[in-house]
Scaffold this motif. Structure first.
Motif, PDB file in Angstrom:
ATOM      1  N   MET A   1       0.844  -1.197   0.000  1.00 14.17           N
ATOM      2  CA  MET A   1       0.000   0.000   0.000  1.00 14.17           C
ATOM      3  C   MET A   1       0.880   1.248   0.000  1.00 14.17           C
ATOM      4  N   ASP A   2       0.756   2.056  -1.065  1.00 16.37           N
ATOM      5  CA  ASP A   2       1.545   3.275  -1.130  1.00 16.37           C
ATOM      6  C   ASP A   2       0.872   4.390  -0.333  1.00 16.37           C
ATOM      7  N   LEU A   3       1.604   5.489  -0.107  1.00 19.06           N
ATOM      8  CA  LEU A   3       1.114   6.580   0.729  1.00 19.06           C
ATOM      9  C   LEU A   3      -0.144   7.225   0.154  1.00 19.06           C
ATOM     10  N   TRP A   4      -0.190   7.440  -1.166  1.00 19.04           N
ATOM     11  CA  TRP A   4      -1.335   8.114  -1.760  1.00 19.04           C
ATOM     12  C   TRP A   4      -2.613   7.274  -1.618  1.00 19.04           C
ATOM     13  N   THR A   5      -2.466   5.961  -1.738  1.00 17.75           N
ATOM     14  CA  THR A   5      -3.622   5.085  -1.559  1.00 17.75           C
ATOM     15  C   THR A   5      -4.140   5.174  -0.135  1.00 17.75           C
ATOM     16  N   ALA A   6      -3.227   5.211   0.824  1.00 16.93           N
ATOM     17  CA  ALA A   6      -3.622   5.331   2.225  1.00 16.93           C
ATOM     18  C   ALA A   6      -4.322   6.661   2.489  1.00 16.93           C
ATOM     19  N   VAL A   7      -3.792   7.726   1.915  1.00 20.48           N
ATOM     20  CA  VAL A   7      -4.395   9.049   2.086  1.00 20.48           C
ATOM     21  C   VAL A   7      -5.783   9.077   1.440  1.00 20.48           C
ATOM     22  N   SER A   8      -5.899   8.491   0.265  1.00 17.02           N
ATOM     23  CA  SER A   8      -7.193   8.441  -0.424  1.00 17.02           C
ATOM     24  C   SER A   8      -8.216   7.667   0.400  1.00 17.02           C
ATOM     25  N   ALA A   9      -7.784   6.543   0.990  1.00 15.35           N
ATOM     26  CA  ALA A   9      -8.680   5.744   1.826  1.00 15.35           C
ATOM     27  C   ALA A   9      -9.117   6.538   3.045  1.00 15.35           C
ATOM     28  N   LEU A  10      -8.206   7.303   3.611  1.00 13.71           N
ATOM     29  CA  LEU A  10      -8.529   8.125   4.770  1.00 13.71           C
ATOM     30  C   LEU A  10      -9.549   9.205   4.403  1.00 13.71           C
ATOM     31  N   ILE A  11      -9.315   9.886   3.293  1.00 16.81           N
ATOM     32  CA  ILE A  11     -10.223  10.955   2.850  1.00 16.81           C
ATOM     33  C   ILE A  11     -11.613  10.402   2.560  1.00 16.81           C
ATOM     34  N   LEU A  12     -11.676   9.294   1.840  1.00 15.27           N
ATOM     35  CA  LEU A  12     -12.972   8.713   1.487  1.00 15.27           C
ATOM     36  C   LEU A  12     -13.690   8.161   2.719  1.00 15.27           C
ATOM     37  N   GLY A  13     -12.933   7.684   3.692  1.00 12.28           N
ATOM     38  CA  GLY A  13     -13.544   7.237   4.945  1.00 12.28           C
ATOM     39  C   GLY A  13     -14.169   8.398   5.693  1.00 12.28           C
ATOM     40  N   VAL A  14     -13.478   9.534   5.697  1.00 11.70           N
ATOM     41  CA  VAL A  14     -14.015  10.746   6.327  1.00 11.70           C
ATOM     42  C   VAL A  14     -15.290  11.194   5.609  1.00 11.70           C
ATOM     43  N   VAL A  15     -15.245  11.205   4.277  1.00 13.04           N
ATOM     44  CA  VAL A  15     -16.402  11.624   3.483  1.00 13.04           C
ATOM     45  C   VAL A  15     -17.601  10.723   3.752  1.00 13.04           C
ATOM     46  N   GLU A  16     -17.368   9.418   3.761  1.00 12.96           N
ATOM     47  CA  GLU A  16     -18.449   8.469   4.021  1.00 12.96           C
ATOM     48  C   GLU A  16     -19.039   8.687   5.409  1.00 12.96           C
ATOM     49  N   GLY A  17     -18.175   8.784   6.402  1.00 20.44           N
ATOM     50  CA  GLY A  17     -18.644   8.941   7.771  1.00 20.44           C
ATOM     51  C   GLY A  17     -19.450  10.210   7.983  1.00 20.44           C
ATOM     52  N   LEU A  18     -18.983  11.317   7.420  1.00 19.27           N
ATOM     53  CA  LEU A  18     -19.653  12.601   7.630  1.00 19.27           C
ATOM     54  C   LEU A  18     -20.939  12.736   6.833  1.00 19.27           C
ATOM     55  N   THR A  19     -21.030  12.080   5.689  1.00 24.28           N
ATOM     56  CA  THR A  19     -22.171  12.315   4.795  1.00 24.28           C
ATOM     57  C   THR A  19     -23.224  11.216   4.790  1.00 24.28           C
ATOM     58  N   GLU A  20     -22.912  10.036   5.300  1.00 29.71           N
ATOM     59  CA  GLU A  20     -23.856   8.912   5.186  1.00 29.71           C
ATOM     60  C   GLU A  20     -25.196   9.200   5.855  1.00 29.71           C
ATOM     61  N   PHE A  21     -25.185   9.857   7.000  1.00 30.50           N
ATOM     62  CA  PHE A  21     -26.426  10.055   7.735  1.00 30.50           C
ATOM     63  C   PHE A  21     -26.903  11.508   7.725  1.00 30.50           C
ATOM     64  N   LEU A  22     -26.197  12.361   6.989  1.00 29.02           N
ATOM     65  CA  LEU A  22     -26.679  13.713   6.771  1.00 29.02           C
ATOM     66  C   LEU A  22     -27.451  13.725   5.452  1.00 29.02           C
ATOM     67  N   PRO A  23     -28.458  14.578   5.308  1.00 28.84           N
ATOM     68  CA  PRO A  23     -29.293  14.577   4.093  1.00 28.84           C
ATOM     69  C   PRO A  23     -28.636  15.277   2.908  1.00 28.84           C
ATOM     70  N   ILE A  24     -27.381  14.887   2.624  1.00 25.08           N
ATOM     71  CA  ILE A  24     -26.645  15.552   1.546  1.00 25.08           C
ATOM     72  C   ILE A  24     -26.078  14.569   0.534  1.00 25.08           C
ATOM     73  N   SER A  25     -26.394  13.295   0.673  1.00 26.40           N
ATOM     74  CA  SER A  25     -26.001  12.231  -0.252  1.00 26.40           C
ATOM     75  C   SER A  25     -24.551  11.787  -0.103  1.00 26.40           C
ATOM     76  N   SER A  26     -24.360  10.694   0.616  1.00 29.80           N
ATOM     77  CA  SER A  26     -23.020  10.122   0.760  1.00 29.80           C
ATOM     78  C   SER A  26     -22.539   9.533  -0.560  1.00 29.80           C
ATOM     79  N   THR A  27     -23.441   8.862  -1.287  1.00 24.30           N
ATOM     80  CA  THR A  27     -23.054   8.269  -2.572  1.00 24.30           C
ATOM     81  C   THR A  27     -22.596   9.340  -3.548  1.00 24.30           C
ATOM     82  N   GLY A  28     -23.347  10.443  -3.583  1.00 25.47           N
ATOM     83  CA  GLY A  28     -22.974  11.538  -4.469  1.00 25.47           C
ATOM     84  C   GLY A  28     -21.607  12.096  -4.139  1.00 25.47           C
TER      85      GLY A  28
END
Length: 276
Positions: free
Chosen positions: A1-28
């Protein structure tokens, strides 16, 4: 696992967590952010399943007392049986329509332009729903009828269109159908449990060949991050709605969607080249 992949996983995890239950569309948000990070392909499909499980685990933990009370009370308490029946009734429409249309929707609608359009339209509907005169007949989830649950279940099906938002559809649908803001929000959280777990199990089995041991560290980063930030989002939302409407989320949706459409219209970003 390279650094950029780890950073991308971290960012997308944050996005999923913050948006999944807010009415702003996590999938979007996932589609748009993943495209900007160039995080796509088969690995991304498996990754999204994992981080959604992380987010839903946060809700299970947050409402663990209610879940425990319902499970323990099923043999003797009518309220526990009614609550469970309402969840199953609300869950069924998504199961039926999801099995029928999921692949078609994923193929034709999972792109940033559809997401942006749905964000704007959904935001306008949300503003309209908040400005209407609310006639509340269910102040708590235990006061909901099976008809309320079925209506919310059909509203949830609108979230099959990326950018619409599962939580947004169920919460605003609940408000329109006579639920209090707190009841609509909490029932949306409870309904997310069977819906998201069912979708994850179905997708996990369907795409089981995409899960390879080499990707487990990436999955772990996304899972843990999504869990932590989903917990923050759920607690924050419950406190927010105690004294605020959903108008702020509606304006955010509209602004974000218009930005995406503007960058596409003026050729600043080639969103049409995005892949699910």
């Amino acid at each position: 696992m390279d650094l950029w992949t780890a950073v991308s996983a971290l960012i997308l995890g944050v996005v999923e967590g913050l948006t999944e239950f807010l009415p702003i569309s996590s999938t979007g948000h996932q589609i748009i952010v993943a495209d900007l990070l160039d995080f796509g392909g088969e690995r991304a499909m498996a990754f999204n399943i994992i981080i959604q499980l992380g987010a839903i685990l946060a809700v299970v933990w947050e409402f663990r007392r209610k879940i425990f009370d319902v499970v323990v009370g099923l043999p003797t308490q009518p309220s526990a049986r009614r609550f469970t029946a309402n969840l199953l009734i609300a869950f069924l429409p998504a199961v039926v329509l999801g099995v029928i249309f999921a692949d078609l929707i994923h193929h034709y609608l999972f792109n940033p332009i559809t997401v942006a359009t749905a964000l704007v339209v959904g935001g306008i509907v949300m503003l309209w729903a908040e400005q209407r005169q609310h006639e509340v007949h269910a102040e708590t989830v235990d006061e909901m009828t099976w008809k309320d649950a079925l209506k919310v279940g059909f509203a949830q099906c609108l979230a099959m269109i990326p950018g619409t938002s599962r939580s947004g559809s169920t919460i605003i649908g609940g408000l329109l159908f006579g639920l209090s803001r707190k009841t609509a929000t909490e029932f949306s959280f409870f309904l997310a449990m069977p819906t998201m777990v069912g979708a994850a199990v179905y997708s996990g089995y369907k795409y089981r060949d995409l899960f390879v041991p080499a990707d487990f560290p990436v999955f772990a980063i996304g899972f843990v991050t999504a869990f932590i930030f989903a917990m923050i989002a759920v607690r924050g939302l419950l406190k927010f709605i105690a004294s605020h409407s959903y108008a702020a989320f509606a304006w955010y949706r509209i602004a974000f969607g218009l930005v995406i459409l503007a960058t596409w219209q003026f050729g600043w970003v080639d969103w049409t080249a995005a892949k699910p």
